[in-house]
Write an enzyme that holds these catalytic residues in place. Structure first.
Site, PDB file in Angstrom:
ATOM      1  N   LEU A   2       8.992   2.426  -7.594  1.00 11.40           N
ATOM      2  CA  LEU A   2      10.278   1.744  -7.744  1.00 11.40           C
ATOM      3  C   LEU A   2      10.061   0.323  -8.233  1.00 11.40           C
ATOM      4  CD1 LEU A   2      12.065   3.030  -4.529  1.00 11.40           C
ATOM      5  CD2 LEU A   2      12.701   3.544  -6.887  1.00 11.40           C
TER       6      LEU A   2
ATOM      7  N   HIS B 100      12.880  -8.293  -6.287  1.00 10.59           N
ATOM      8  CA  HIS B 100      12.939  -6.861  -6.605  1.00 10.59           C
ATOM      9  C   HIS B 100      14.347  -6.626  -7.159  1.00 10.59           C
ATOM     10  CE1 HIS B 100      11.849  -2.519  -5.974  1.00 10.59           C
ATOM     11  NE2 HIS B 100      13.142  -2.468  -6.247  1.00 10.59           N
TER      12      HIS B 100
ATOM     13  N   HIS C  24       1.418  -9.858  -8.274  1.00 14.06           N
ATOM     14  CA  HIS C  24       2.251  -8.973  -7.429  1.00 14.06           C
ATOM     15  C   HIS C  24       1.392  -7.808  -6.947  1.00 14.06           C
ATOM     16  CE1 HIS C  24       6.333  -6.898  -6.680  1.00 14.06           C
ATOM     17  NE2 HIS C  24       5.391  -6.126  -6.137  1.00 14.06           N
TER      18      HIS C  24
ATOM     19  N   ASP D 261       1.757  -4.613  -9.118  1.00 16.22           N
ATOM     20  CA  ASP D 261       2.532  -3.849  -8.138  1.00 16.22           C
ATOM     21  C   ASP D 261       1.715  -2.675  -7.605  1.00 16.22           C
ATOM     22  OD1 ASP D 261       4.624  -3.327  -6.437  1.00 16.22           O
ATOM     23  OD2 ASP D 261       5.823  -2.256  -7.912  1.00 16.22           O
TER      24      ASP D 261
ATOM     25  N   ARG E 168      -1.188  -4.146   2.053  1.00 13.32           N
ATOM     26  CA  ARG E 168      -0.985  -3.438   3.331  1.00 13.32           C
ATOM     27  C   ARG E 168      -1.711  -4.136   4.481  1.00 13.32           C
ATOM     28  NH1 ARG E 168       3.046  -1.227   0.537  1.00 13.32           N
ATOM     29  NH2 ARG E 168       2.522   0.693  -0.557  1.00 13.32           N
TER      30      ARG E 168
ATOM     31  N   ALA F 270       7.308   5.852  -2.640  1.00 13.81           N
ATOM     32  CA  ALA F 270       7.244   5.211  -3.956  1.00 13.81           C
ATOM     33  C   ALA F 270       6.053   4.272  -3.999  1.00 13.81           C
ATOM     34  CB  ALA F 270       8.525   4.431  -4.211  1.00 13.81           C
TER      35      ALA F 270
ATOM     36  N   HIS G  45      -0.338   4.334  -1.117  1.00 12.45           N
ATOM     37  CA  HIS G  45       0.128   5.197  -0.019  1.00 12.45           C
ATOM     38  C   HIS G  45      -0.889   6.328   0.054  1.00 12.45           C
ATOM     39  CE1 HIS G  45       4.201   3.487   0.426  1.00 12.45           C
ATOM     40  NE2 HIS G  45       4.177   3.336  -0.877  1.00 12.45           N
TER      41      HIS G  45
HETATM   42  O1  DOR Z   1       6.930   1.630  -5.845  1.00 17.29           O
HETATM   43  C1  DOR Z   1       7.012   0.704  -5.063  1.00 17.29           C
HETATM   44  N1  DOR Z   1       6.223   0.630  -3.977  1.00 17.29           N
HETATM   45  N2  DOR Z   1       7.927  -0.238  -5.274  1.00 17.29           N
HETATM   46  C2  DOR Z   1       8.168  -1.198  -4.387  1.00 17.29           C
HETATM   47  O2  DOR Z   1       9.032  -1.995  -4.635  1.00 17.29           O
HETATM   48  C3  DOR Z   1       7.460  -1.225  -3.085  1.00 17.29           C
HETATM   49  C4  DOR Z   1       6.171  -0.555  -3.190  1.00 17.29           C
HETATM   50  C5  DOR Z   1       5.550  -0.263  -1.838  1.00 17.29           C
HETATM   51  O3  DOR Z   1       5.485  -1.169  -1.024  1.00 17.29           O
HETATM   52  O4  DOR Z   1       5.091   0.861  -1.634  1.00 17.29           O
HETATM   53 ZN    ZN Z   2       5.908  -4.347  -5.236  1.00 17.10          ZN
END
Ligand code: DOR
Ligand code: ZN
Length: 359
Positions: free
Chosen positions: A230, A147, A24, A258, A28, A274, A262
């Site tokens: 998240l 999710h 996972h 995950d 980007r 998130a 960002h």
């Molecule tokens: O924290 C998160 N960031 N949770 C997600 O489900 C999506 C992810 C994101 O794409 O930034």
């Molecule tokens: Zn994710």
């Protein structure tokens, strides 16, 4: 970083593992893809690439083109294999999903409840809407990656995963007993229990950050956007349940970072995004947890074996080696200057020293 002190026998000095995969990850696109793809490819042989781009990956053509951009972002001859996913919407055609699977463009579908997280606005508004798609996936043996959070604003954010399991996931498994499901980035003892006691068609990924931090981390000494993701981190009892599950040797639990980069500006803003960027020190982060839990002998199963077995894919032949030497995680990482990106990223564990270094 938290965790029990180590006592008892000395840990080994060196650890060679079958090469792991990341089940996972968010790679980007554009400049950010250029900046982050190498970090994942440096550790993992394969990765399940999330489709929550803008616009999301909802067609075979888009997934195929995105896979090509990922390959181009890596150096020539890099053996890393991106495993693509389809983003489920209320209107995605079952035939399109089936064709992409048959053509080996995508290996799984990702279910985002609409509004649950970053770029999920086009996600599924009611699970019943996609019953025909799920029926096809069940028939052809294509995995559903979930999710698992309800978006009902009346439900407390810390309860959204547990409520999802009760309201959505349990009935879904009843309706589709042959469908293989991965509950992604689980964060609660409720999820651990549900997956552990669920059918063999159900598994879960666990992130490094949910093994290291509980919800206090977001508020330690002030508001800490770098620990916001998240599903949000939960109470300590949940973190401990996740650590027990990850290090248990149970093949239903496997590695999924995950990693969700960002830019620093997007994180440190009035409405911060998130996501935790953990890719550059991912295996080191997991190794620290497994050492603290005195379960280093189970790291290989979690990182390199349980995932491919659940997906029905071959195990990797290559290996990686970790040595027990301190590695300092930088406070900031800059994007790939050559690729023309200035996105400044704060990695998970910024400024901390981790005990295992990837050779
Ligand atoms: O924290 C998160 N960031 N949770 C997600 O489900 C999506 C992810 C994101 O794409 O930034
Ligand atoms: Zn994710």
């Amino acid at each position: 970083m938290t965790g029990p002190e180590i006592s008892g026998p000395e840990p080994p000095h060196q650890l060679t593992l079958r090469q792991p995969d990341d089940w996972h990850v968010h790679l980007r696109d554009g400049a950010m893809l250029q900046a982050v793809a190498g970090a994942t490819a440096a550790q993992f042989a394969r990765a399940i690439v999330m489709p929550n781009l803008r616009p999301p990956i909802t067609t075979v053509a888009a997934a195929s083109a995105y896979r090509e951009r990922i390959r181009e972002a890596l150096s020539d001859g890099c053996p890393f294999q991106p495993l693509m996913t389809a983003y489920l919407t209320d209107t995605i055609e079952p035939a399109e999903v089936e064709r992409g699977f048959a053509e080996q463009v995508w290996v799984a579908c990702k279910l985002y409840p609409a509004g649950a997280t970053t770029n999920s606005a086009a996600g599924v508004t009611a699970i019943e809407a996609i019953t025909p798609v799920l029926a096809v996936m069940e028939r052809i043996g294509m995995l559903l990656l979930i999710h698992g959070e309800v978006v009902d604003p009346a439900v407390d954010i810390f309860d959204r995963e547990a409520v999802f399991i009760e309201r959505v996931l349990a009935p879904l498994l009843q309706r589709h007993p042959g469908l293989k499901v991965v509950l992604e980035h689980i964060t609660t003892a409720d999820a651990v229990d549900f997956v552990r006691s669920g059918p063999p068609t159900l598994a879960a990924t666990i992130t490094p950050h949910h093994l290291h931090i509980n919800r206090n981390a977001m508020f330690a000494g002030g508001l800490r956007p770098d620990f916001y993701c998240l599903p949000v981190a939960k109470r300590e009892l949940h973190r401990l349940a996740l650590r027990a599950a990850a290090t248990s040797g149970n093949p239903k639990f496997f590695l999924g970072t995950d990693s969700a980069p960002h830019g620093r500006g997007a994180k440190e803003s009035a409405c911060g995004c998130a996501g935790i960027y953990n890719a550059p020190f991912a295996i080191e982060s997991y190794a620290a947890v497994f050492e603290q839990e005195r379960a280093l002998d189970r790291l290989e199963g979690f990182a390199s074996e349980h995932g491919p077995r659940f997906y029905g894919l071959p195990l990797n032949a290559g290996t990686i080696t970790l040595v027990r030497e301190p590695v300092l995680v930088p406070q900031r990482l800059h994007g790939n200057a050559a690729a023309g990106t200035a996105a400044e990223l704060v990695p998970f564990h910024a400024g901390e020293t981790l005990p295992w270094r990837l050779v």
